[in-house]
Design a protein around this motif. Structure first.
Motif, PDB file in Angstrom:
ATOM      1  N   ILE A 199      -5.323  -9.601  12.525  1.00 51.90           N
ATOM      2  CA  ILE A 199      -3.980  -9.420  13.079  1.00 51.90           C
ATOM      3  C   ILE A 199      -3.169  -8.589  12.100  1.00 51.90           C
ATOM      4  CG2 ILE A 199      -1.900 -10.525  13.957  1.00 51.90           C
ATOM      5  CD1 ILE A 199      -3.618 -13.144  14.201  1.00 51.90           C
ATOM      6  N   MET A 200      -2.681  -7.437  12.571  1.00 50.75           N
ATOM      7  CA  MET A 200      -1.757  -6.621  11.763  1.00 50.75           C
ATOM      8  C   MET A 200      -0.355  -7.105  12.103  1.00 50.75           C
ATOM      9  SD  MET A 200      -3.580  -2.859  11.961  1.00 50.75           S
ATOM     10  CE  MET A 200      -3.365  -2.403  10.251  1.00 50.75           C
ATOM     11  N   THR A 201       0.405  -7.506  11.074  1.00 47.79           N
ATOM     12  CA  THR A 201       1.595  -8.334  11.294  1.00 47.79           C
ATOM     13  C   THR A 201       2.914  -7.572  11.359  1.00 47.79           C
ATOM     14  OG1 THR A 201       1.638  -8.787   8.917  1.00 47.79           O
ATOM     15  CG2 THR A 201       0.525 -10.399  10.308  1.00 47.79           C
ATOM     16  N   GLY A 202       2.852  -6.234  11.483  1.00 46.37           N
ATOM     17  CA  GLY A 202       4.073  -5.465  11.614  1.00 46.37           C
ATOM     18  C   GLY A 202       4.457  -4.785  10.316  1.00 46.37           C
ATOM     19  N   THR A 203       5.334  -3.784  10.430  1.00 41.44           N
ATOM     20  CA  THR A 203       5.660  -2.941   9.285  1.00 41.44           C
ATOM     21  C   THR A 203       7.133  -2.997   8.934  1.00 41.44           C
ATOM     22  OG1 THR A 203       5.186  -0.741   8.354  1.00 41.44           O
ATOM     23  CG2 THR A 203       6.175  -0.778  10.547  1.00 41.44           C
ATOM     24  N   PRO A 204       7.462  -2.930   7.641  1.00 39.85           N
ATOM     25  CA  PRO A 204       8.872  -2.814   7.257  1.00 39.85           C
ATOM     26  C   PRO A 204       9.387  -1.400   7.543  1.00 39.85           C
ATOM     27  CG  PRO A 204       7.493  -2.709   5.310  1.00 39.85           C
ATOM     28  CD  PRO A 204       6.576  -2.960   6.474  1.00 39.85           C
ATOM     29  N   SER A 205      10.659  -1.150   7.265  1.00 42.40           N
ATOM     30  CA  SER A 205      11.241   0.158   7.577  1.00 42.40           C
ATOM     31  C   SER A 205      10.692   1.234   6.654  1.00 42.40           C
ATOM     32  CB  SER A 205      12.760   0.094   7.466  1.00 42.40           C
ATOM     33  OG  SER A 205      13.118  -0.264   6.154  1.00 42.40           O
ATOM     34  N   GLY A 206      10.955   2.478   7.029  1.00 42.52           N
ATOM     35  CA  GLY A 206      10.551   3.616   6.207  1.00 42.52           C
ATOM     36  C   GLY A 206       9.345   4.365   6.750  1.00 42.52           C
ATOM     37  N   VAL A 207       8.954   4.073   8.008  1.00 45.80           N
ATOM     38  CA  VAL A 207       7.802   4.783   8.568  1.00 45.80           C
ATOM     39  C   VAL A 207       8.102   6.276   8.622  1.00 45.80           C
ATOM     40  CG1 VAL A 207       7.081   2.795   9.923  1.00 45.80           C
ATOM     41  CG2 VAL A 207       8.536   4.523  10.989  1.00 45.80           C
ATOM     42  N   GLY A 208       7.042   7.075   8.544  1.00 46.38           N
ATOM     43  CA  GLY A 208       7.230   8.523   8.575  1.00 46.38           C
ATOM     44  C   GLY A 208       5.885   9.214   8.666  1.00 46.38           C
ATOM     45  N   ALA A 209       5.936  10.531   8.662  1.00 44.82           N
ATOM     46  CA  ALA A 209       4.737  11.329   8.903  1.00 44.82           C
ATOM     47  C   ALA A 209       3.874  11.459   7.653  1.00 44.82           C
ATOM     48  CB  ALA A 209       5.146  12.711   9.398  1.00 44.82           C
ATOM     49  N   VAL A 210       2.566  11.584   7.863  1.00 48.30           N
ATOM     50  CA  VAL A 210       1.643  11.944   6.786  1.00 48.30           C
ATOM     51  C   VAL A 210       1.149  13.370   7.030  1.00 48.30           C
ATOM     52  CG1 VAL A 210       0.887   9.553   6.474  1.00 48.30           C
ATOM     53  CG2 VAL A 210      -0.449  11.063   7.956  1.00 48.30           C
ATOM     54  N   ASN A 211       0.714  14.012   5.951  1.00 47.72           N
ATOM     55  CA  ASN A 211       0.182  15.372   6.044  1.00 47.72           C
ATOM     56  C   ASN A 211      -1.203  15.435   5.424  1.00 47.72           C
ATOM     57  OD1 ASN A 211       2.590  16.848   7.125  1.00 47.72           O
ATOM     58  ND2 ASN A 211       3.511  15.978   5.273  1.00 47.72           N
ATOM     59  N   LYS A 212      -1.972  16.421   5.891  1.00 50.34           N
ATOM     60  CA  LYS A 212      -3.296  16.617   5.308  1.00 50.34           C
ATOM     61  C   LYS A 212      -3.167  16.840   3.812  1.00 50.34           C
ATOM     62  CE  LYS A 212      -4.816  18.515   9.661  1.00 50.34           C
ATOM     63  NZ  LYS A 212      -4.992  19.717  10.491  1.00 50.34           N
ATOM     64  N   GLY A 213      -4.002  16.165   3.045  1.00 54.46           N
ATOM     65  CA  GLY A 213      -3.957  16.272   1.592  1.00 54.46           C
ATOM     66  C   GLY A 213      -3.183  15.151   0.919  1.00 54.46           C
ATOM     67  N   ASP A 214      -2.393  14.385   1.708  1.00 54.62           N
ATOM     68  CA  ASP A 214      -1.621  13.280   1.124  1.00 54.62           C
ATOM     69  C   ASP A 214      -2.536  12.167   0.615  1.00 54.62           C
ATOM     70  OD1 ASP A 214       0.841  14.399   1.648  1.00 54.62           O
ATOM     71  OD2 ASP A 214       1.248  13.184   3.438  1.00 54.62           O
ATOM     72  N   THR A 215      -2.092  11.531  -0.464  1.00 58.22           N
ATOM     73  CA  THR A 215      -2.737  10.312  -0.946  1.00 58.22           C
ATOM     74  C   THR A 215      -1.820   9.138  -0.636  1.00 58.22           C
ATOM     75  OG1 THR A 215      -3.834  11.492  -2.731  1.00 58.22           O
ATOM     76  CG2 THR A 215      -3.592   9.117  -2.983  1.00 58.22           C
ATOM     77  N   LEU A 216      -2.349   8.145   0.064  1.00 54.62           N
ATOM     78  CA  LEU A 216      -1.571   6.967   0.437  1.00 54.62           C
ATOM     79  C   LEU A 216      -2.026   5.773  -0.399  1.00 54.62           C
ATOM     80  CD1 LEU A 216      -1.093   8.896   2.836  1.00 54.62           C
ATOM     81  CD2 LEU A 216      -1.216   6.938   4.361  1.00 54.62           C
ATOM     82  N   GLU A 217      -1.031   5.075  -0.937  1.00 48.98           N
ATOM     83  CA  GLU A 217      -1.320   3.854  -1.680  1.00 48.98           C
ATOM     84  C   GLU A 217      -0.359   2.787  -1.196  1.00 48.98           C
ATOM     85  OE1 GLU A 217      -0.400   4.055  -5.832  1.00 48.98           O
ATOM     86  OE2 GLU A 217      -1.305   2.110  -6.246  1.00 48.98           O
ATOM     87  N   GLY A 218      -0.912   1.675  -0.690  1.00 51.42           N
ATOM     88  CA  GLY A 218      -0.065   0.600  -0.183  1.00 51.42           C
ATOM     89  C   GLY A 218      -0.421  -0.707  -0.839  1.00 51.42           C
ATOM     90  N   GLY A 219       0.519  -1.639  -0.799  1.00 52.88           N
ATOM     91  CA  GLY A 219       0.228  -2.926  -1.405  1.00 52.88           C
ATOM     92  C   GLY A 219       1.042  -4.055  -0.806  1.00 52.88           C
ATOM     93  N   VAL A 220       0.514  -5.247  -0.970  1.00 48.04           N
ATOM     94  CA  VAL A 220       1.229  -6.474  -0.658  1.00 48.04           C
ATOM     95  C   VAL A 220       1.091  -7.373  -1.872  1.00 48.04           C
ATOM     96  CG1 VAL A 220       1.340  -8.527   0.801  1.00 48.04           C
ATOM     97  CG2 VAL A 220       0.816  -6.314   1.840  1.00 48.04           C
ATOM     98  N   GLU A 221       2.246  -7.784  -2.389  1.00 50.76           N
ATOM     99  CA  GLU A 221       2.273  -8.629  -3.590  1.00 50.76           C
ATOM    100  C   GLU A 221       1.461  -9.901  -3.355  1.00 50.76           C
ATOM    101  OE1 GLU A 221       6.316  -9.424  -4.709  1.00 50.76           O
ATOM    102  OE2 GLU A 221       5.726 -10.788  -6.317  1.00 50.76           O
ATOM    103  N   GLY A 222       0.556 -10.183  -4.276  1.00 48.71           N
ATOM    104  CA  GLY A 222      -0.259 -11.390  -4.159  1.00 48.71           C
ATOM    105  C   GLY A 222      -1.494 -11.224  -3.290  1.00 48.71           C
ATOM    106  N   VAL A 223      -1.631 -10.075  -2.613  1.00 45.93           N
ATOM    107  CA  VAL A 223      -2.794  -9.837  -1.739  1.00 45.93           C
ATOM    108  C   VAL A 223      -3.683  -8.743  -2.309  1.00 45.93           C
ATOM    109  CG1 VAL A 223      -3.566  -9.114   0.552  1.00 45.93           C
ATOM    110  CG2 VAL A 223      -1.592 -10.642   0.332  1.00 45.93           C
TER     111      VAL A 223
END
Ligand code: MN
Length: 232
Positions: A199-223
């Protein structure tokens, strides 16, 4: 168990790595919750106070695991990132009471609900299904699962996404409108939940576009964390 002889090769079982082991978690379905953080509901033009939770699904075949690359999908000019905490179920059921819901959880991971936002906008306007916006190849990058036996059940803590090192999304799990036990209970009134469901539980604000070549790094504290790169 019946052993079938198939007329074509059987599809590979989708799975997630489990942190700290060489075993994997077999994935059955992927459910997603829409607009579950008030600030994101507002940025998408909705009133967060009026809506019961609503759900959609991604195919388990859309997972990108083990920090694999995200191939920029076809038929879009506007692919958005949505960083989300992912819940993995060890046990299924129907009509699961809220107070028993967390007993069904195997563990947690960091995921991305990648979205063809331009297609989604058209589908919303026309009252059509979201599948083409949400369930394309590679639409569900997901990090390693961490068992609840190790980290418990996180209900607060930072959730964030950086692109090329720059912070783009930032929130806290305690901002979820519908909490994990409520999400599981609600989903189980609509579907027969099964071991292996995510289950993907939803996203906080700040969504936006990605571009080819971008590096994405995401995290959840404690996870944990998730890394992927947008490739052509
Ligand atoms: Mn989402």
């Amino acid at each position: 168990m019946t052993s079938h002889s198939f007329v074509i090769s059987a599809p590979e079982q989708a799975s997630l790595p489990v942190e700290g082991t060489d075993q994997r978690f077999p994935v059955h379905r992927i459910y997603c919750v829409g607009r579950n953080y008030a600030a994101h509901a507002v940025e998408m033009g909705h009133d967060p106070d009026k809506e019961p939770p609503f759900f959609f699904q991604k195919s388990a075949t859309t997972l990108i695991t083990d920090d694999g690359d995200f191939p920029y999908p076809p038929a879009t000019q506007d692919v958005h990132h949505e960083i989300e905490m992912v819940v993995a179920l060890a046990k299924g059921g129907v009509d699961i009471p809220v107070e028993e819901a967390l007993d069904h959880v195997y563990g947690y991971a960091v995921g991305l609900d990648m979205t063809r936002r331009d297609i989604q906008s058209v589908m919303k306007k026309m009252g059509r299904p979201w599948d083409t916006a949400k369930s394309f190849e590679g639409a569900a990058p997901c990090g390693a699962l961490v068992p609840a036996t190790e980290i418990g059940h996180p209900s607060s803590g930072a959730i964030w996404l950086k692109i090329n090192g720059e912070l783009r999304q930032e929130g806290d799990l305690d901002q979820m409108i519908w909490k994990v036990p409520e999400i599981i209970a609600q989903l189980s009134t609509l579907f027969q939940l099964r071991a292996g469901d995510l289950i993907m539980t939803g996203t906080p604000s700040g969504v936006g576009a990605v571009n080819k070549g971008d590096t994405l790094e995401g995290g959840v504290e404690g996870v944990g964390a998730l890394h992927t790169r947008v490739i052509d």
